[in-house]
Design an enzyme around this catalytic site. Sequence first.
Site, short mmCIF file in Angstrom:
data_model
loop_
_atom_site.label_atom_id
_atom_site.label_comp_id
_atom_site.label_asym_id
_atom_site.label_seq_id
_atom_site.Cartn_x
_atom_site.Cartn_y
_atom_site.Cartn_z
N GLU A 186 37.92 42.03 41.61
CA GLU A 186 38.44 41.75 43.27
C GLU A 186 37.10 40.54 43.49
O GLU A 186 36.20 40.93 45.06
CB GLU A 186 38.76 42.61 44.39
CG GLU A 186 39.45 43.33 43.74
CD GLU A 186 39.88 44.54 45.21
OE1 GLU A 186 39.49 44.50 45.84
OE2 GLU A 186 40.92 44.78 44.81
N GLU A 382 44.12 47.94 39.42
CA GLU A 382 44.11 49.38 40.29
C GLU A 382 45.82 49.33 41.20
O GLU A 382 46.26 48.13 41.31
CB GLU A 382 43.29 48.98 41.32
CG GLU A 382 41.93 49.33 41.11
CD GLU A 382 41.06 48.80 42.44
OE1 GLU A 382 41.41 48.89 43.60
OE2 GLU A 382 40.06 48.15 41.80
#
Length: 480
Positions: A186, A382
Amino acid sequence: MSITDDTASRSIPGVAAQPALAFAAFPPDFLWGAATSAYQIEGAVHEDGRALSVWDRFSAVPGATYQGETGEIAADHYHHMEDDVALMAELNLNAYRFSLSWPRILPQGTGAVNERGLDFYDRLVDTLLARGIRPLATLYHWDLPVALQDRGGWLVRDTAYAFADYAEVVARRLGDRVEWWLTHNEPWCSTYLGYALGTHAPGLHDKQLAVKVGHHILLSHGLSVPRMRAHLSPQAHVGIALDFYPVYAANDHSETLLAVKQADTFRNRWFLDPLFRGSYPDNLFTNLGVTPPPIHEDDFSIISTPIDFLGVNYYSRMLVRGSEDVVIITEHTVPFNNFEAIERIPGASYTEMGWEIFPDGLANILTRIHREYAPKAMVVTESGAAFDDHLDDNNHIHDKLRIDYLQAHIQIVAQVIRQGAPIKGYIVWSFLDNFEWSEGYRKRFGLVYVDYPTQRRIVKDSGRWYASFVASQSASRPSF
Ligand code: FCB
């Protein structure tokens, strides 16, 4: 994909019957796993030669995290590693996504390798493989060594080269056994939350700095891919995990449609376009009110080095409405004053993070990435939710909401695979409850509950459900 029977949950003591999924959708080598990251679970921050990371420093700043909590002890995974892996095996996981702590391995960020730091991950990998669990290793989940931060951190190009050196050190040691690699987790968060909103380390508030940081993180990714590949087996997969928030329009007014485009550019395409198209999306920097970062001649060809898979982290969506009013900026809104992201949608359900539960958004983002960017493969790296988990008198955690959440998202993955997208795995965030960054320990995402005072692990109902579901998948071994 239809809900056809409840065999996956029938055998779980204490879990109310949940409709399970039809089993025909997933390929036999599909990765069923759970994820963690180093700073969020390891603890042992002063042990075996580890130096400090920016998160040790940031979480020590008064007010930076909920009740001043830090990752100093966290889930003490550093000392519970063998038992934790045994628990993963009990949950039938066939994959585990973890991150490596750069300051454990290269305490000064560059230079001398701390072999004891590497030894820990070496043991972790061997322990996983001995139990038939495939490791997915992430090199950077936000914990830059402070030694590098003090030399300019991601604001200087040198850090990108330091990252590539670190990547090679790790690949040399683990590359013979680890087949799934992620360079970064991320980058939008390390960039924007860290340098513009200041809610993450290092806690700065400057959009202009953020775009520079983002560029250097992308560069570090591209530089590291060939450096790693030189030490990996030919069947290894190298990728990066990005976080996505598909953007929806709250109405069809032209200012709203424009807002959707702006928010999507900012939230989804900032990192995706350079990686897959070799350029930043139009208007990204103008919309942000900044000038582009310094870009050297070869940067985009380095950044867009082909990767083997894209990691997709998905939690929620954004619903936006064009507006004349200036709105408050939060993590989920956007830094523009001509529209707002609607934070509470009537009738919608929310997790404890205040994130809307919206499984269709996962279908939206996976099919769109497949269609528009065509990565060779994708893994949902995720997916998960924080809920208000409580131990009952019998030491159980009845987290039906999390079971529903996982089931709905897995169903979406099945649907998207059927439509032809190359999805290779689904990884739950998280294996264990852990240090949820600025939220501290109050947000629990785990399949496994952690009683922090005793470090006792207690499998939640969702963990049992997932174990049973994964077992049913391997038992059925369908042809796809
Ligand atoms: C993601 C992070 C992960 C965790 C989850 C809830 O953005 O990658 O570390 O905090 O959110």
